[in-house]
Write an enzyme that holds these catalytic residues in place. Structure first.
Site, mmCIF file in Angstrom:
data_model
loop_
_atom_site.group_PDB
_atom_site.id
_atom_site.type_symbol
_atom_site.label_atom_id
_atom_site.label_comp_id
_atom_site.label_asym_id
_atom_site.label_seq_id
_atom_site.Cartn_x
_atom_site.Cartn_y
_atom_site.Cartn_z
ATOM 1 N N SER A 1 17.521 18.640 0.894
ATOM 2 C CA SER A 1 17.198 18.504 2.330
ATOM 3 C C SER A 1 16.111 19.681 2.587
ATOM 4 C CB SER A 1 18.393 18.798 3.037
ATOM 5 O OG SER A 1 18.314 18.692 4.453
ATOM 6 N N HIS B 1 23.052 11.243 3.700
ATOM 7 C CA HIS B 1 22.289 12.707 3.578
ATOM 8 C C HIS B 1 22.848 13.375 2.227
ATOM 9 C CE1 HIS B 1 19.143 15.556 4.165
ATOM 10 N NE2 HIS B 1 20.263 16.487 4.574
#
Length: 806
Positions: A660, A775
């Site tokens: 991320s 994610h």
């Protein structure tokens, strides 16, 4: 606290919209001694946390990705490629860059935009081609299969700690405490629940380690019946009738959820009950018969970041579309949401408008239907309601008006005001009641969380990156003090888990790099409930703490885990894991799978505490904010160079991994210091910093990175944006980029386009994209194990062979 809140397993939420940090060792299906951002069950209601389906959608983080084998269950259908540009052709290994080398950076940023069309046939064909190449190299031999099985055995171990929530349930013997838990993997009978089940049993039976669980909801059965790739997202139960809950599912692993009222005692959806369509939704109970809902039913109801701007109050039996809009945020804001916070003596209805990632306005919804603004700074963090005291802190020094005059507030200090007095003040509501100091951290301390139980208030905090928990007490005169440390002498990650203002008991978790997770029940005393057995051989393993001096002289702490001298000697193969953003701290957690397939086989592991994180509070975060971002990158290089200077490793044996925001960090390391690393693993990353704000939730992160449409911000973004920094003729290490088709937070186009450009420039690069998992990169245990096994095979191939390897 937040209604009956959310049985959702998470890394410790320090703030409402801040990214999750791996401070808790919670995991719904639970943990291998690690932290997990699993949005799952119900009743982790410490502090003011955002309504389910929204707070986790807004956060920008990773868990399985930071190298401590942290697991994550996120989900939702795609909100495919916002702001797709003109066709530029699908890039593959044979695609050439434009002949002219004088093209502008703006034109360069428009390359390979077809790859942002997430599920277009051409883009997916390109993905399959890259996946096959990577899998053929690292996902098909005996070493891969052995590594995958080692990881899977840890992920699916039957003796994992079941992170629980507790509720009072009416039984034949009266009200009794019962525990609920989300299990993903095998149960005690050997049945494998791939997508998972929600189950419950009495607390007494749980303490006795009896396996007489009752299944509440079977995600696999629902997926089969509905022919959908359901992923469980959570249960949010009503404040009084705790058997009535909002059950949330997503399709495949993104942030958007489908929400429907479910009767957990009867095991059925409530006929004519609440239902909210699939989307990036904020929902929370106001009372048993009404909900706060923020959802998007038309373009103008959405923010630039893709979150709802309108808050509706929906009564039972009322159609969602006909429910009144009680608040609408400004079009330039990130979101608006409503929720209620409660204590034993008070309930407060709140509306929150997120101005930016770190700033918000708070309004109290009064009984007369007016929204009264709380006179607090925009950078305030609300931590919860304890009796009639509203707990809060601020990120920056500020001054507020109180009935006693102006009051200066210091950052990161925990304060309290009487919410009851403020509500009764009427015309005086523009001023606060007297502000009381609850806890003032030292320079090396920072608050992790505040937890309320029926009898007590608990504070979890970091003290020089060591987790601590203490009870907070308040005298009748308004003096706040801290009790003795719970489990004193621990030097790892100690943090609160479940708490609820109606329940006496709470849970607390501890682990460090070599100590498996422990779950304690705390009330009048501390009781060890569960601990996981060792997952890797720690004989001879050393854990050290060092400091590296960054470019500007700042000392950067890092943890070093050295393998047994029987397995390796310097220079070691070293894997650095780091994040450096969004005020997320990196703290010691049990290494689990990383310990098994890396440390046990002769690799050294480093956890770096870079600026931009939250190890030392807001000042540490702000030291790498926006134009100061290079500090975080320099901190990483300082750690790497310190390891080399200490002759612990060499660049040929040095790897870096991040996910991320950490994936951005890894991408910058690749382009700025290709000489320093031989392995670069960038997971679900941001990479094109001139376009990140145009994709999915990217616009909500401009308070962290800056606005690329502003000339000044664009200038500093261009100095490090990996996509633009790539150059032909430079010898880069062969990096691996991984992402997920179903990630609707960080667009997979970042990694796709980066790899396409590298291939067009003739730069060796590897890529793998999971087709689900959101994610977190993968949604199911087998998918997680397969992905991680490929990643470790890649890492070993670049920095050396594991003990017993080729």
């Amino acid at each position: 606290m937040l209604s009956n809140s959310i049985l959702q397993l998470r890394g410790d939420i320090k703030t409402i919209l801040r990214p999750l940090s791996c401070r808790s060792t919670l995991a719904g299906y639970t943990t291998v001694g690690c932290c997990a951002e699993v949005r799952a069950l119900e009743n982790l209601s410490r502090g003011v946390v955002m309504p389910v389906g929204f707070r986790f959608a807004m956060v920008f983080t990773f868990t399985a990705l930071i190298g401590l084998q942290f697991l994550s269950c996120q989900s939702g259908p795609r909100t495919d490629g916002a702001n797709i540009g003109a066709s530029a052709g699908v890039a593959g290994s044979g695609v050439k860059l434009p002949a002219s080398t004088a093209h502008s950076l703006e034109n360069e940023s428009m390359q390979f935009l077809d790859l942002e069309e997430v599920e277009s046939p051409k883009a997916l064909a390109w993905v399959r081609e890259q996946n096959k190449f990577t899998k053929d190299r690292f996902g098909s031999d005996a070493d891969y299969n052995e590594t995958r099985q080692e990881i899977l055995s840890i992920l699916e171990a039957k003796d994992r700690i079941p992170a629980i929530s507790i509720r009072e349930k009416e039984t034949k013997s009266g009200k009794q405490p019962w525990v609920r838990h989300f299990l993903q993997g095998q149960d005690a009978k050997g049945v494998n629940h791939v997508r998972g089940i929600v189950r419950e049993q009495s607390l007494a039976d749980f303490k006795a380690k009896k396996e007489n669980w009752r299944t509440i909801f079977d995600v696999d059965a629902a997926a089969k019946k509905d022919k959908r790739n359901w992923v469980f997202e959570g249960l949010d139960c009503a404040p009084q009738n705790s058997s009535r809950c909002l059950l949330m599912l997503s399709d495949g692993g993104a942030d958007a959820v489908w929400t429907r009222e479910f009767d957990i005692d009867r095991g059925v959806f409530v006929k004519g009950g609440f239902e909210i369509p699939m989307g990036k939704v904020s929902s929370a109970w106001r009372d048993d018969d009404s909900l706060w809902v923020s959802y998007i039913d038309r373009p103008e109801a959405a923010s630039r970041a893709g979150y709802g701007l309108e808050v509706r109050l929906v009564e039972r039996g009322q159609a969602l579309a006909s429910a009144p809009v009680v608040y609408r945020g400004d079009a330039a804001s990130n979101y608006s949401t409503g929720y209620s916070v409660r204590s034993e003596s008070l309930s407060v209805d709140l509306i929150q408008e997120g101005i930016s990632f770190f700033e918000a306005k708070y309004f109290v919804r009064m009984a007369d239907g007016l929204n009264r603004r709380l006179p607090l700074p925009l950078g305030v963090e609300l931590h919860g309601l304890y009796h009639s005291s509203l707990l809060f802190s601020v990120r920056k020094s500020d001054v507020v008006k109180t009935v006693d005059g102006d009051r200066a507030l210091a950052p990161d200090v925990l304060y309290a005001i009487s919410a009851e007095r403020w509500l009764a003040d009427g015309d005086g509501a523009s001023r606060l009641p007297p502000v009381e100091t609850v806890f003032a951290p030292s320079e090396k301390q920072t608050i992790s969380g505040v937890s309320v139980t029926k009898a007590r208030l608990w504070l979890s905090y970091l003290d020089d990156v060591v987790g601590k928990v203490r009870e907070i007490k308040r005298s009748d005169s308004g003096y706040w003090s801290l009790g003795e440390e719970v489990l004193p002498g621990r030097v790892g990650n100690l943090t609160m888990g479940f708490s609820d203002y109606r329940i006496v008991e709470a849970t607390m978790f501890y682990s460090d790099f070599t100590t498996p997770s422990q779950m304690h029940l705390i009330s009048d005393r501390t009781e060890l409930l569960r601990e996981t057995p060792p997952r890797f051989d720690t004989a001879g393993v050393q854990v050290q703490r060092h400091e590296a001096k960054s470019k500007d002289g700042t000392k950067i702490p890092y943890f070093l885990v050295l393998p047994s001298k029987r397995k390796a000697a310097p220079p070691y193969p070293v894997l650095i894991s780091a994040y450096g953003g969004f005020e997320v701290p990196m703290v010691p957690n049990y290494l689990g799978a990383t310990g098994k397939v890396w440390v046990e086989k002769g690799g050294a592991f480093v956890l770096a505490c870079l600026r931009g994180g939250g190890e030392f509070g807001s000042r540490w975060h702000q030291a790498a904010l926006k134009a100061k971002r290079q500090n975080a990158f320099d901190d990483l290089y300082a750690v790497a160079e310190d390891l080399i200077q200490k002759r612990l490793t060499v660049p040929q044996k040095l790897g870096v991994r991040g996910g991320s925001n950490g994936g951005l960090l890894a991408g910058v390391a690749l382009t700025q210091r290709p000489d320093l690393f031989s392995a670069v693993l960038s997971q679900v990353p941001l990479l094109d910093m001139l376009r990140y704000h145009k994709l999915l939730a990217g616009a909500s992160w401009m308070a962290e990175y800056g606005d690329p449409d502003q000339a000044a911000d664009r200038e500093w973004l261009l100095k490090y944006s990996p996509f633009q920094a790539l150059k032909s003729g430079v010898q880069y290490p062969e990096a691996l980029f991984t992402t997920s088709t179903r990630d609707d937070r960080v667009h997979p186009g970042h990694a796709r386009r980066m790899v396409a450009k590298m291939k067009a420039l003739g730069i060796p690069v590897l890529y793998f994209e999971n087709t689900d998992g959101g994610h977190s990169g993968a949604a199911e245990m087998k998918s997680r194990a397969a992905l991680q096994a490929m990643e470790y095979r890649y890492l070993w191939s670049k920095v050396g062979s594991p003990v017993g390897g080729e």
